[in-house]
Design a protein around this motif. Structure first.
Motif, PDB file in Angstrom:
ATOM      1  N   GLN A  34     -18.758  62.308  -4.258  1.00 25.51           N
ATOM      2  CA  GLN A  34     -18.277  61.018  -4.754  1.00 25.51           C
ATOM      3  C   GLN A  34     -19.261  59.879  -4.450  1.00 25.51           C
ATOM      4  OE1 GLN A  34     -14.159  60.180  -3.734  1.00 25.51           O
ATOM      5  NE2 GLN A  34     -13.676  62.366  -3.645  1.00 25.51           N
ATOM      6  N   PRO A  35     -20.512  60.007  -4.885  1.00 23.06           N
ATOM      7  CA  PRO A  35     -21.497  58.959  -4.596  1.00 23.06           C
ATOM      8  C   PRO A  35     -21.176  57.650  -5.315  1.00 23.06           C
ATOM      9  CG  PRO A  35     -22.381  60.554  -6.161  1.00 23.06           C
ATOM     10  CD  PRO A  35     -21.068  61.099  -5.702  1.00 23.06           C
ATOM     11  N   THR A  36     -21.364  56.545  -4.613  1.00 26.67           N
ATOM     12  CA  THR A  36     -21.149  55.216  -5.190  1.00 26.67           C
ATOM     13  C   THR A  36     -22.222  54.265  -4.672  1.00 26.67           C
ATOM     14  OG1 THR A  36     -19.755  54.359  -3.405  1.00 26.67           O
ATOM     15  CG2 THR A  36     -18.645  55.600  -5.154  1.00 26.67           C
ATOM     16  N   GLU A  37     -22.335  53.115  -5.313  1.00 30.40           N
ATOM     17  CA  GLU A  37     -23.313  52.114  -4.891  1.00 30.40           C
ATOM     18  C   GLU A  37     -22.838  51.326  -3.674  1.00 30.40           C
ATOM     19  OE1 GLU A  37     -25.415  49.853  -8.051  1.00 30.40           O
ATOM     20  OE2 GLU A  37     -24.103  50.970  -9.425  1.00 30.40           O
ATOM     21  N   ASP A  38     -21.543  51.428  -3.347  1.00 25.17           N
ATOM     22  CA  ASP A  38     -21.041  50.656  -2.201  1.00 25.17           C
ATOM     23  C   ASP A  38     -20.474  51.546  -1.095  1.00 25.17           C
ATOM     24  OD1 ASP A  38     -18.797  51.569  -3.474  1.00 25.17           O
ATOM     25  OD2 ASP A  38     -17.785  49.622  -3.597  1.00 25.17           O
ATOM     26  N   SER A  39     -20.894  52.820  -1.056  1.00 26.93           N
ATOM     27  CA  SER A  39     -20.480  53.670   0.061  1.00 26.93           C
ATOM     28  C   SER A  39     -21.152  53.168   1.340  1.00 26.93           C
ATOM     29  CB  SER A  39     -20.883  55.122  -0.192  1.00 26.93           C
ATOM     30  OG  SER A  39     -22.295  55.252  -0.175  1.00 26.93           O
ATOM     31  N   ASP A  40     -20.657  53.594   2.477  1.00 25.83           N
ATOM     32  CA  ASP A  40     -21.229  53.155   3.747  1.00 25.83           C
ATOM     33  C   ASP A  40     -22.696  53.561   3.849  1.00 25.83           C
ATOM     34  OD1 ASP A  40     -20.414  52.095   6.606  1.00 25.83           O
ATOM     35  OD2 ASP A  40     -21.708  53.828   6.928  1.00 25.83           O
ATOM     36  N   LEU A  41     -23.009  54.776   3.390  1.00 20.00           N
ATOM     37  CA  LEU A  41     -24.391  55.250   3.446  1.00 20.00           C
ATOM     38  C   LEU A  41     -25.277  54.449   2.496  1.00 20.00           C
ATOM     39  CD1 LEU A  41     -26.416  57.318   4.543  1.00 20.00           C
ATOM     40  CD2 LEU A  41     -25.692  58.899   2.725  1.00 20.00           C
TER      41      LEU A  41
END
Length: 302
Positions: free
Chosen positions: A68-75
């Motif tokens: 579930q990659p996103t531009e606002d994930s913690d990483l």
């Protein structure tokens, strides 16, 4: 060594104490033989192009659903703080890939993403980190930054030390390279022999599996069959097989210097019947392709 009709030994690529020039000479011989094997691989591909396309599409779909990659994930936010934006410039996605196995997917199927893979050490640190952005210095800096990221934020468990872990970091969207990173880690655990259940780390599982398999090969090779072919001396061969979702060895198709040796190696691998816990992705059984190089020495008894 077992002495019946021939001397037969199977070894990994390691040597006793020798001089540097001897090491260099041996390495050249090994690399030449591996190059010959790789040529044989192109002459005898393990998967068809269609099978590779289907496998690639399935892998990408599965990975994205779990990560579930996103531009606002913690990483992603972590990398936005610590990674210089200019390092993302000039990444040529057409020359790189996150898997050496899927080297040339079609443009329609290509995911335009970059992943970092790593393992967890005994001290719970990221180790054996690998990424390919097409530039070694950029890769080094990205790995340096990632190693400072708190792994607990990826929701990793103690049992994940047994797996190889993947995180997407970057993606190409609308011709721009952006930081788009996992919410959750994707953990691929290799197949585990029941005799290898005490292994604590990823590399130990693999070593145990291959050690047991080659003990089996050594004990069960038909020396009569090997004696009936003319090739003698040390030869390098490339065992290739799949361990399916039920933990069974299937689709054995090794590469060897001649058909007789190949057929014999394949026969012995197919007879390996020890119970295997299948490879898993985030706990779900999956088919696992296995591929390695080994050395076989065949000599007449004097």
């Amino acid at each position: 060594m077992k002495q019946i009709l021939l001397f037969v030994t199977i070894i990994s690529f390691h040597f006793t104490v020798i001089t540097q020039s001897q090491k260099d000479s041996l390495n050249k011989v090994v690399q030449k033989r591996i190059k010959d094997i790789k040529q044989s691989q192109s002459d005898n591909p393990y998967y068809t192009k269609e099978e590779k396309r289907e496998g690639y599409a399935k892998e990408v779909t599965t990975f994205q659903a779990l990560a579930q990659p996103t531009e606002d994930s913690d990483l992603a936010n972590y990398f936005k703080i610590y990674l210089e934006k200019k390092l993302l410039q000039n990444i040529d996605f057409s020359t790189i890939g996150w898997s050496s196995f899927y080297k040339h997917p079609s443009k329609n199927a290509y995911s335009y993403t970059i992943r970092l893979t790593f393992e967890i050490s005994k001290t719970n640190k990221a180790t054996n980190c690998r990424i390919n952005t097409g530039n070694k210095e950029r890769d080094r800096k990205i790995i340096e930054i990632f190693k400072k990221y708190p792994l607990e934020k990826l929701g990793l468990k103690e049992s994940d030390k047994l797996g190889k872990i993947s995180v997407q970091l970057f993606a190409k969207e609308d011709k721009n390279v952006i930081i788009k990173a996992n919410k959750f880690a994707v953990v691929d655990t290799p197949p585990i022999l029941k005799d290898c259940e005490n292994a604590e780390l990823y590399w130990q599982i693999n070593k145990c599996l291959y050690d047991k398999l080659y003990e089996h090969i050594l004990k069960n090779l038909s020396l009569k069959t090997l004696n009936n072919q003319e090739l003698r001396g040390e030869v390098i061969f490339n065992p290739r097989f799949t361990i399916n979702e039920e933990g069974k060895i299937v689709h054995v198709n090794s590469i060897a210097p001649n058909q007789i040796i190949k057929d014999e190696i394949d026969r012995v691998i197919q007879s390996f019947s020890q119970v295997i816990i299948p490879g898993k992705r985030n706990g779900n059984p999956q088919n696992t392709y296995c591929d390695t190089y080994r050395s076989l020495t065949i000599e007449n008894i004097k």
